[in-house]
Scaffold this active site. Structure first.
Site, PDB file in Angstrom:
ATOM      1  N   THR A 177       0.967  -1.191  -0.046  1.00  0.00           N
ATOM      2  CA  THR A 177       0.072  -0.047  -0.063  1.00  0.00           C
ATOM      3  C   THR A 177       0.816   1.269   0.110  1.00  0.00           C
ATOM      4  O   THR A 177       2.103   1.195   0.528  1.00  0.00           O
ATOM      5  CB  THR A 177      -0.868   0.044   1.281  1.00  0.00           C
ATOM      6  N   ARG A 210     -14.646  -7.184  -0.142  1.00  0.00           N
ATOM      7  CA  ARG A 210     -14.113  -6.525   1.124  1.00  0.00           C
ATOM      8  C   ARG A 210     -13.747  -5.138   0.913  1.00  0.00           C
ATOM      9  O   ARG A 210     -13.142  -4.683   0.174  1.00  0.00           O
ATOM     10  CB  ARG A 210     -12.880  -7.500   1.274  1.00  0.00           C
ATOM     11  N   SER A 264     -11.424  -2.232   2.099  1.00  0.00           N
ATOM     12  CA  SER A 264      -9.981  -1.738   2.651  1.00  0.00           C
ATOM     13  C   SER A 264     -10.017  -0.476   3.830  1.00  0.00           C
ATOM     14  O   SER A 264     -11.005   0.124   3.627  1.00  0.00           O
ATOM     15  CB  SER A 264      -9.134  -1.489   1.587  1.00  0.00           C
ATOM     16  N   THR A 289      -0.503   1.647   6.540  1.00  0.00           N
ATOM     17  CA  THR A 289      -0.453   0.524   5.859  1.00  0.00           C
ATOM     18  C   THR A 289      -0.554  -0.777   6.728  1.00  0.00           C
ATOM     19  O   THR A 289      -0.510  -0.555   7.936  1.00  0.00           O
ATOM     20  CB  THR A 289       0.868   0.336   4.838  1.00  0.00           C
TER      21      THR A 289
HETATM   22  N1  GLY Z   1      -4.173  -1.820   4.105  1.00  0.00           N
HETATM   23  C1  GLY Z   1      -4.544  -2.201   2.893  1.00  0.00           C
HETATM   24  C2  GLY Z   1      -5.522  -3.307   3.098  1.00  0.00           C
HETATM   25  O1  GLY Z   1      -5.621  -3.795   4.270  1.00  0.00           O
HETATM   26  O2  GLY Z   1      -6.338  -3.302   2.278  1.00  0.00           O
END
Ligand code: GLY
Length: 286
Positions: free
Chosen positions: A160, A188, A190, A209
């Protein structure tokens, strides 16, 4: 105010096995932080974090924009957000497909009434804005996906990208962009396009991140910024919030700047790759 900028390219978990990728990521971050700092000298923090994250999205080494990870149904869905600490406005796109720069779409939303869009409707908005089709897949991600198919293995959001900047007028902004965890269930959401993963106000800015679910459980970025607003130092706010995340077994990394010009970073092991630049020079880590 002396302008300052910090950027990250997520976690670097290949460091033991692939020194070449590590060096390539450090070089990419060095180039991008230098370009972004030059841009910051004549632009606002909000414009700069978008510019910087666009450069990070365009670099296939990172898991955002071009080079995003592939989800369990074989498709790429990306998320990105912008928080302008001056106006205290947040905008973002969630699970967008087939565009080059999700952060530019988030930027288009910042002045609108409806500022966070998801999925097909976000894509329809992008096309109304004349943003053309772009396939962000690179061959390496397809190879990784095939491997994950064999082992049904989920990722950890590594790669990320994010940026926090303080401009010459003392304003702070944060931007974050991701291709997600990799091999996740379609739909899902983020952390990167939520205030848990990306937040800023007049006191501080944070980009995170790591595992999105852990970051959301801790309301990490917004909690840190709130603590700074309530009188904690940036270091105290990050240390305390990170300790709370770790207590619950969380996995995350944080970059941050406050309105006094302090930088602070903290992460889980394996380490993040990040770079910072101000009048005292450039530093690149991991
Ligand atoms: N931090 C990125 C995710 O889990 O989508």
């Amino acid at each position: 105010m002396n302008p300052k900028i910090i950027i990250h390219g997520g976690f670097f978990s290949e460091s033991k096995t692939n020194k070449e990728i590590k060096i390539a990521k450090q070089k990419a971050l060095t180039d991008i932080v230098k370009k972004s700092f030059r841009y910051l000298l004549n632009h606002s923090a909000a414009k700069t974090v978008v510019y910087s994250v666009e450069l990070l999205e365009n670099c296939p080494l990172f898991n955002a924009g071009t080079g995003s990870q592939i989800q369990s149904d074989g498709k790429i869905r990306m998320s990105a957000s912008l928080m302008d600490g001056k106006t205290e406005r947040f905008s973002g796109v969630i699970n967008i497909r087939d565009i080059k720069n999700p952060i530019r779409l988030a930027e288009k939303l910042i002045d609108l009434e409806d500022r966070v869009l998801g999925g097909d409707e976000a894509l329809a908005f992008a096309r109304r804005c004349k943003i053309p089709y772009f396939n962000p897949e690179i061959p390496q991600r397809r190879i990784e996906f095939e491997e994950k198919m064999k082992r049904a293995k989920k990722g950890n959001g590594k790669g990320t990208v994010g940026c926090v900047a303080l401009d010459k007028n003392g304003n702070i902004a944060a931007a974050t962009s991701t291709g997600g965890k990799g091999f996740e269930v379609p739909g899902r959401v983020s952390d990167s396009a939520t205030v848990a993963g990306n937040y800023a106000n007049r006191c501080a800015g944070v980009s995170c991140t790591g595992v999105g679910e852990d970051i959301v459980n801790s309301a990490l970025a917004s909690k840190i910024v709130t603590r700074v607003s309530d009188g904690f130092s940036l270091k105290e706010a990050v240390d305390k919030s990170f300790a709370e995340l770790k207590k619950n077994g969380g996995f995350a990394g944080i970059i941050s700047i406050d309105n006094k010009g302090n930088f602070y970073h903290l992460d889980s092991h394996p380490y993040m790759v990040f770079a910072l630049l101000d009048q005292s020079g450039i530093k690149v880590f991991e």
